[in-house]
Design a protein around this motif. Structure first.
Motif, mmCIF file in Angstrom:
data_model
loop_
_atom_site.group_PDB
_atom_site.id
_atom_site.type_symbol
_atom_site.label_atom_id
_atom_site.label_comp_id
_atom_site.label_asym_id
_atom_site.label_seq_id
_atom_site.Cartn_x
_atom_site.Cartn_y
_atom_site.Cartn_z
ATOM 1 N N GLN A 1 0.850 -1.190 0.000
ATOM 2 C CA GLN A 1 0.000 0.000 0.000
ATOM 3 C C GLN A 1 0.884 1.238 0.000
ATOM 4 O OE1 GLN A 1 -4.061 0.399 1.502
ATOM 5 N NE2 GLN A 1 -3.221 1.635 3.162
ATOM 6 N N LEU A 2 0.506 2.230 -0.819
ATOM 7 C CA LEU A 2 1.286 3.443 -1.014
ATOM 8 C C LEU A 2 0.476 4.660 -0.583
ATOM 9 C CD1 LEU A 2 2.302 2.555 -4.683
ATOM 10 C CD2 LEU A 2 3.477 1.873 -2.575
ATOM 11 N N ARG A 3 1.200 5.716 -0.218
ATOM 12 C CA ARG A 3 0.553 6.972 0.145
ATOM 13 C C ARG A 3 1.119 8.109 -0.692
ATOM 14 N NH1 ARG A 3 1.176 9.316 6.145
ATOM 15 N NH2 ARG A 3 3.147 10.125 5.341
ATOM 16 N N ALA A 4 0.223 8.939 -1.230
ATOM 17 C CA ALA A 4 0.605 10.177 -1.906
ATOM 18 C C ALA A 4 -0.430 11.221 -1.504
ATOM 19 C CB ALA A 4 0.635 9.993 -3.418
ATOM 20 N N GLY A 5 -0.075 12.062 -0.539
ATOM 21 C CA GLY A 5 -1.035 13.029 -0.025
ATOM 22 C C GLY A 5 -2.234 12.329 0.583
ATOM 23 N N TRP A 6 -3.437 12.693 0.140
ATOM 24 C CA TRP A 6 -4.662 12.074 0.679
ATOM 25 C C TRP A 6 -5.040 10.804 -0.083
ATOM 26 C CZ3 TRP A 6 -4.570 17.171 -1.204
ATOM 27 C CH2 TRP A 6 -5.041 17.348 -2.506
ATOM 28 N N TYR A 7 -4.255 10.418 -1.074
ATOM 29 C CA TYR A 7 -4.532 9.191 -1.821
ATOM 30 C C TYR A 7 -3.860 7.983 -1.170
ATOM 31 C CZ TYR A 7 -5.583 12.632 -5.468
ATOM 32 O OH TYR A 7 -6.088 13.697 -6.160
ATOM 33 N N ARG A 8 -4.499 6.828 -1.322
ATOM 34 C CA ARG A 8 -3.907 5.548 -0.941
ATOM 35 C C ARG A 8 -4.021 4.627 -2.160
ATOM 36 N NH1 ARG A 8 -2.943 8.725 2.306
ATOM 37 N NH2 ARG A 8 -3.240 8.650 4.574
ATOM 38 N N TYR A 9 -2.937 3.971 -2.483
ATOM 39 C CA TYR A 9 -2.909 3.098 -3.652
ATOM 40 C C TYR A 9 -2.472 1.694 -3.256
ATOM 41 C CZ TYR A 9 -2.992 7.495 -6.292
ATOM 42 O OH TYR A 9 -3.339 8.726 -6.797
ATOM 43 N N THR A 10 -3.062 0.699 -3.902
ATOM 44 C CA THR A 10 -2.658 -0.691 -3.720
ATOM 45 C C THR A 10 -1.926 -1.151 -4.976
ATOM 46 O OG1 THR A 10 -4.552 -1.180 -2.293
ATOM 47 C CG2 THR A 10 -3.438 -3.044 -3.314
ATOM 48 N N SER A 11 -0.669 -1.523 -4.801
ATOM 49 C CA SER A 11 0.157 -2.034 -5.901
ATOM 50 C C SER A 11 0.247 -3.544 -5.743
ATOM 51 C CB SER A 11 1.549 -1.401 -5.842
ATOM 52 O OG SER A 11 2.392 -1.929 -6.839
ATOM 53 N N GLU A 12 -0.172 -4.287 -6.775
ATOM 54 C CA GLU A 12 -0.378 -5.733 -6.607
ATOM 55 C C GLU A 12 -0.027 -6.501 -7.875
ATOM 56 O OE1 GLU A 12 -4.062 -6.933 -4.556
ATOM 57 O OE2 GLU A 12 -4.573 -7.998 -6.393
ATOM 58 N N TRP A 13 0.520 -7.711 -7.658
ATOM 59 C CA TRP A 13 0.768 -8.677 -8.739
ATOM 60 C C TRP A 13 0.243 -10.034 -8.292
ATOM 61 C CZ3 TRP A 13 2.905 -6.912 -13.255
ATOM 62 C CH2 TRP A 13 3.533 -5.658 -13.198
ATOM 63 N N ARG A 14 -0.448 -10.728 -9.213
ATOM 64 C CA ARG A 14 -0.997 -12.054 -8.925
ATOM 65 C C ARG A 14 -0.392 -13.062 -9.899
ATOM 66 N NH1 ARG A 14 -6.018 -12.669 -6.317
ATOM 67 N NH2 ARG A 14 -6.492 -10.842 -5.033
ATOM 68 N N LEU A 15 0.155 -14.155 -9.353
ATOM 69 C CA LEU A 15 0.806 -15.189 -10.151
ATOM 70 C C LEU A 15 0.083 -16.510 -9.954
ATOM 71 C CD1 LEU A 15 4.547 -14.397 -9.312
ATOM 72 C CD2 LEU A 15 3.117 -13.415 -11.112
ATOM 73 N N ALA A 16 -0.400 -17.099 -11.053
ATOM 74 C CA ALA A 16 -1.132 -18.360 -10.997
ATOM 75 C C ALA A 16 -0.250 -19.506 -11.465
ATOM 76 C CB ALA A 16 -2.396 -18.279 -11.857
ATOM 77 N N ALA A 17 -0.627 -20.717 -11.065
ATOM 78 C CA ALA A 17 0.150 -21.906 -11.416
ATOM 79 C C ALA A 17 0.146 -22.164 -12.917
ATOM 80 C CB ALA A 17 -0.397 -23.125 -10.677
ATOM 81 N N ASP A 18 -0.881 -21.704 -13.610
ATOM 82 C CA ASP A 18 -0.956 -21.943 -15.059
ATOM 83 C C ASP A 18 -0.182 -20.918 -15.870
ATOM 84 O OD1 ASP A 18 -2.530 -19.690 -14.903
ATOM 85 O OD2 ASP A 18 -4.243 -20.545 -15.967
ATOM 86 N N LEU B 1 -9.189 14.336 5.255
ATOM 87 C CA LEU B 1 -8.372 15.121 6.171
ATOM 88 C C LEU B 1 -9.242 16.238 6.737
ATOM 89 C CD1 LEU B 1 -5.162 15.349 3.966
ATOM 90 C CD2 LEU B 1 -5.555 13.817 5.900
ATOM 91 N N GLN B 2 -8.885 16.695 7.951
ATOM 92 C CA GLN B 2 -9.746 17.689 8.596
ATOM 93 C C GLN B 2 -9.876 18.957 7.769
ATOM 94 O OE1 GLN B 2 -7.030 16.323 9.910
ATOM 95 N NE2 GLN B 2 -7.377 15.588 12.001
ATOM 96 N N TYR B 3 -8.828 19.296 7.044
ATOM 97 C CA TYR B 3 -8.814 20.544 6.303
ATOM 98 C C TYR B 3 -9.096 20.333 4.813
ATOM 99 C CZ TYR B 3 -4.438 19.023 4.333
ATOM 100 O OH TYR B 3 -3.497 18.303 3.655
ATOM 101 N N ASN B 4 -9.239 19.094 4.388
ATOM 102 C CA ASN B 4 -9.265 18.828 2.957
ATOM 103 C C ASN B 4 -10.123 17.604 2.668
ATOM 104 O OD1 ASN B 4 -8.472 17.654 0.376
ATOM 105 N ND2 ASN B 4 -6.790 19.114 0.362
ATOM 106 N N ALA B 5 -11.099 17.770 1.780
ATOM 107 C CA ALA B 5 -11.943 16.655 1.369
ATOM 108 C C ALA B 5 -11.896 16.482 -0.142
ATOM 109 C CB ALA B 5 -13.375 16.873 1.841
ATOM 110 N N CYS B 6 -10.715 16.714 -0.738
ATOM 111 C CA CYS B 6 -10.585 16.582 -2.191
ATOM 112 C C CYS B 6 -10.931 15.177 -2.657
ATOM 113 C CB CYS B 6 -9.167 16.929 -2.635
ATOM 114 S SG CYS B 6 -8.785 18.701 -2.585
#
Length: 558
Positions: free
Chosen positions: A364-381, A395-400
């Motif tokens: 999970q990553l943070r950039a300001g008020w954003y949160r991002y999920t960086s993910e890779w899925r590997l299957a047996a096939d 945020l208390q001061y920001n609802a962008c």
């Protein structure tokens, strides 16, 4: 080596493979081996190399008598551990390269020092730039201190991280856009801190008293991993005695690119054959189309600030801080109950029983008020599923985050099917574009749109062996617009094209790499973009959730 057995026999149902790939029946097991790799450039800089950077003549002359700070040391490559002697000629993977970024406060400029940690400092090169890079955690702490906050204050960059203040001569004061609070206070103060004259002013408040309400969670105030924190592991996934996958996983804090690139994969092999040289998301953009005070209108986000998410009953990987195996699916902000924070910063591994036993690698990553999920899925096939998730906090001061906006994520997929060169890119259309065939080769570099009405996808194969991978667009990957620019770019490989560079215009600029070079039989790179409308007023109710990404599926002989 730390070995953790992930027994798929505990699953309630068998793993069903696609096509004619081998089926892992109920009771079969996968073994996940994770081994730390000591390739960190920062570890080398702990000794003499760092001093060498600042003592070579050209750097010493540029910084003499200035107030300055080392912001970042980026790894630009490491040696291929799986197949000695097959590194790309001229590629940064054949060396251990770095780029150090220094903010020169006195002269309002940035100094980039590049070199190879194995070479003497006299071989290093320095270059000036008027582009202001993202702040480091140390610099943010200093900015908070300038604003009068204590050494224990909680502070981080918000959007945009740098306030542009270009002077007539092209230089600029370095003004950080941060929020800060004392540990005993539950309210952040937004600040603009000038690192040149060491002054601080209170920043404008976004949407004050008129902020819309939405389902976004509150900011948990979770810590961020210092950028540049080393972390690379070698991963092997086996089914019994059969090796399915080998790859290196780089944590976001040291991912490549001008602004990081999330969880980065390198040297990806499936059943002993190379698939990808590198795979990551070097470009991530945000656009606000609805007018809102102090929100956008556009941002270029960074992906090297790791923040906390939840990893249940974690088993730490010995010798590799920041890597854990979870006993059940890890939870980020895009997973129920859609909350910020957690018990772990770094990269998690788990087996997703609901997806038939895919091994999931995520952070999970943070950039300001954003949160991002960086993910890779590997299957047996052999299927790979790159995924990117979008969340945000109030945020208390920001609802962008409550204002509808568009995210644009750009994967860079450096395919090396079997070999770096000798690859072929084909496009599939049904109904066909040209009479008599659903396929046509890509002879030259090109940009292409998605087209679901034609079931359009792209295939990269080795001309000699016929083995390949299909890049299949995701159903929720959206459509390009004037700001998102495009969907797919097919390019010839060049080692210096890891991203589009840091430019004032935050839109991606991959078009500068479309120089018309031939592709057939060459080393190819595919860029793939997904476009997402982020509307927190309907969080959790968006078709496909807040997650986008394509599928990569093998074909031919593997």
């Amino acid at each position: 080596m730390h070995i953790i057995n992930l027994i798929l026999g505990l699953l309630a149902t068998a793993h069903l493979a696609h096509g004619n790939q081998k089926v892992l029946g109920q009771g079969a097991g996968l073994t996940l081996k994770i081994e730390p790799v000591n390739v960190s450039i920062r570890n080398r800089f702990a000794n003499s190399t760092l001093f060498g950077v600042f003592n070579i003549g050209q750097v010493r002359d540029l910084l003499n008598g200035t107030s300055h700070r080392l912001l970042d040391i980026e790894e630009t490559g490491s040696r291929n551990p799986f197949c000695a002697g097959t590194a790309k000629l001229g590629d940064d993977s054949s060396s251990t390269g770095f780029r150090a970024t220094v903010a020169d406060y006195t002269n309002g400029r940035t100094i980039h020092v590049s070199g190879d940690a194995f070479e003497p400092a006299s071989y290093f090169t320095a270059a000036e730039s008027n582009i202001q890079p993202h702040p480091s955690l140390d610099e943010i702490a200093e900015a908070a201190a300038i604003a009068g906050f204590s050494a224990n204050a909680i502070a981080y960059a918000t959007m945009p991280p740098i306030i542009e203040t270009q002077l007539p001569n092209g230089t600029s004061h370095r003004v950080l856009n941060i929020i800060a609070r004392e540990p005993h206070d539950d309210r952040f103060t937004p600040l603009h801190v000038n690192m040149f004259n060491r002054t601080a002013t209170k920043a404008p408040v976004a949407n004050q008293n008129t902020a819309p309400t939405c389902d976004a969670p509150n900011d948990a105030g979770a810590p961020v991993t210092p950028r540049g924190t080393p972390g690379t592991v070698r991963v092997t996934i086996l089914a019994g005695a059969t090796t399915l996958w080998t790859l290196e996983v780089v944590r976001p804090s040291v991912s490549s690119g001008s602004a990081g690139s999330g969880v980065e994969l390198r040297y990806v092999y499936y059943k002993g054959k190379k698939v990808l040289h590198r795979a990551h998301v070097p470009i991530l953009n945000v656009e606000y189309k609805e007018p809102a005070a102090s929100c956008g209108p556009t941002y270029r986000d960074w992906q090297n600030d790791e923040t906390a998410f939840t990893c249940a009953a974690p088993a730490d990987v010995a010798g590799a801080p920041g890597f854990r195996v979870c006993s059940s699916p890890s939870r980020t902000i895009v997973d129920p109950p859609y909350q910020d924070g957690g018990n772990f910063n770094g990269v998690s591994f788990y087996v997703d029983a609901a997806a038939g036993g895919e091994v999931v690698i995520r952070s999970q990553l943070r950039a300001g008020w954003y949160r991002y999920t960086s993910e890779w899925r590997l299957a047996a096939d052999g299927t790979m599923r790159p995924r990117f998730g979008f969340g945000g906090v109030l945020l208390q001061y920001n609802a962008c985050v409550c204002v509808k906006h568009h995210h644009h994520a750009y994967w860079r997929l450096d395919f090396d099917i079997d070999t770096p060169t000798g690859n072929l890119v084909r496009e599939y259309n049904n109904p066909p574009i040209f009479a008599g065939t659903n396929y046509h080769d890509k002879a030259f570099e090109i940009q292409r749109p998605r087209d679901a009405t034609r079931k359009r996808h792209w295939e990269v194969s080795n001309i000699a062996t016929g083995a390949g991978y299909a890049l299949i667009p995701g159903a929720s990957d959206g459509a390009a617009d004037a700001y998102g620019v495009g969907d797919v770019w097919v390019l010839r490989y060049h080692p210096d094209e890891l991203d589009d560079g840091v430019v004032p215009d935050t839109r991606e600029h991959l078009e500068k790499y479309l120089t018309g070079e031939p592709l057939k039989g060459m080393d190819v790179v595919l860029w793939y973009a997904a476009h997402f409308l982020h509307d927190e007023a309907h969080a959790g109710n968006v078709a496909g959730g807040h997650v986008v990404g394509p599928d990569l599926k093998p074909f031919g002989s593997w």
